[in-house]
Design a protein around this motif. Structure first.
Motif, PDB file in Angstrom:
ATOM      1  N   PHE A 139       0.639 -26.414  38.192  1.00 12.44           N
ATOM      2  CA  PHE A 139       1.205 -27.560  39.045  1.00 12.44           C
ATOM      3  C   PHE A 139       1.039 -26.859  40.739  1.00 12.44           C
ATOM      4  CE2 PHE A 139       4.885 -28.787  41.889  1.00 12.44           C
ATOM      5  CZ  PHE A 139       4.804 -29.915  41.666  1.00 12.44           C
TER       6      PHE A 139
ATOM      7  N   PRO B 120      -1.002 -30.135  42.046  1.00 14.66           N
ATOM      8  CA  PRO B 120       0.355 -30.864  41.830  1.00 14.66           C
ATOM      9  C   PRO B 120       0.081 -32.371  41.491  1.00 14.66           C
ATOM     10  CG  PRO B 120      -0.068 -30.674  44.265  1.00 14.66           C
ATOM     11  CD  PRO B 120      -1.343 -29.683  43.632  1.00 14.66           C
TER      12      PRO B 120
ATOM     13  N   ASN C  16       0.460 -36.507  41.728  1.00 16.08           N
ATOM     14  CA  ASN C  16       0.411 -37.453  42.679  1.00 16.08           C
ATOM     15  C   ASN C  16       0.680 -38.784  42.008  1.00 16.08           C
ATOM     16  OD1 ASN C  16      -0.460 -35.710  44.837  1.00 16.08           O
ATOM     17  ND2 ASN C  16      -2.548 -35.684  44.052  1.00 16.08           N
TER      18      ASN C  16
ATOM     19  N   ARG D 152       6.611 -35.221  43.538  1.00 15.44           N
ATOM     20  CA  ARG D 152       6.147 -33.919  43.082  1.00 15.44           C
ATOM     21  C   ARG D 152       7.272 -33.324  42.682  1.00 15.44           C
ATOM     22  NH1 ARG D 152       1.098 -32.191  47.397  1.00 15.44           N
ATOM     23  NH2 ARG D 152      -0.345 -33.727  46.352  1.00 15.44           N
TER      24      ARG D 152
ATOM     25  N   SER E  66       8.308 -34.641  39.347  1.00 14.20           N
ATOM     26  CA  SER E  66       7.731 -34.349  38.237  1.00 14.20           C
ATOM     27  C   SER E  66       8.046 -33.104  37.867  1.00 14.20           C
ATOM     28  CB  SER E  66       6.301 -34.527  38.878  1.00 14.20           C
ATOM     29  OG  SER E  66       5.661 -35.908  39.137  1.00 14.20           O
TER      30      SER E  66
END
Length: 254
Positions: free
Chosen positions: A119, A123, A125, A210, A213
């Motif tokens: 990550f 990372p 998107n 992010r 996530s």
């Protein structure tokens, strides 16, 4: 404890993964879908004036519910099965920890190697970010980072175990951890970076997406570790206790 069949642990791992996937789906649906909708709105606004004659084969509502749920649940079951097999291998080999503690350590290690390390290099998107023509290359690099992270973690464990007789368990663990961090840093430097974020895309939305996530992944792994640890404890501890009782029963009395 290791006499328990890996199949029994695998079934419990998949069940724990299913429950973890359900928890991750709730997080994704409640706080993640709004970020996806915002990104899609920006993408549609940027494409305003172009041909939109073709409709999406799957509606956005279906994607955000059944599609998202199915994908996250299957992902959780798959990761749960893999994590259970890793647990079966690690049990009794990483120290004299209880099944619950071993599950926690194993889950934490997998979260770091499979999620955190990739990550921070690549990372997640939101939609509208990234060139569709480079999707295959980006996916390959992400999977390569996962593979490198797992291999480097395995190497760090092996290094720590070999240094333990000379340095002691604590110092050997610190040395292995330091070697892992250094090797990951080198991988970050030498692997190509990816920066395809449009200059006019809101930085706040990317940051929020992010974080969401990462929160989804953290929820998945934390839930799995707690549920699987409890299931493994119930499976393994009674079995170990019954074996000890049998041994005591057959021992001759003085």
């Amino acid at each position: 404890m290791n006499a328990i069949s890996p199949r029994a642990l695998l079934i419990r791992g998949m069940l724990a993964g299913l429950l973890a996937g359900a928890a991750a789906f709730l997080v994704a649906y409640l706080i993640g879908e709004s970020k996806v909708d915002a990104a899609i709105a920006i993408e549609e606004a940027a494409a305003h004036g172009h041909d939109h004659g073709e409709e999406a084969p799957v509606s956005r509502a279906l994607q955000a519910t059944a599609g998202l749920g199915t994908g996250v649940l299957l992902y959780g079951v798959a990761l749960g099965g893999i994590a259970a097999l890793v647990f079966a291998f690690a049990l009794g080999r990483i120290g004299r920890f209880s099944p619950r503690a071993t599950a926690a350590l194993t889950t934490g290690a997998l979260f770091v190697t499979v999620t955190l390390v990739p990550f921070f290099k690549y990372p997640a998107n939101p939609p509208a970010v990234g060139d569709p023509d480079t999707a295959g290359r980006r996916t390959a690099l992400y999977l390569l980072m996962i593979a490198l992270s797992v291999l480097l973690a395995a190497g760090a464990v092996i290094l720590g175990r070999r240094l333990a007789p000379a340095l002691g368990h604590w110092n050997a663990s610190v040395a292995g951890g330091g070697a892992f961090v250094a090797a990951v840093a080198l991988a970050y430097v030498f692997l190509p970076g990816i920066d395809e974020v449009p200059s006019d895309f809101p930085a706040t939305l990317i940051w929020q997406f992010r974080l969401v996530s990462l929160a989804i992944q953290a929820t998945l792994w934390a839930t799995f570790g707690l549920v699987f640890g409890a299931l493994a404890e119930r499976l393994l501890v009674p079995a170990a206790a019954s074996r000890e009782a049998v041994k005591e029963a057959v021992q001759p009395t003085n």
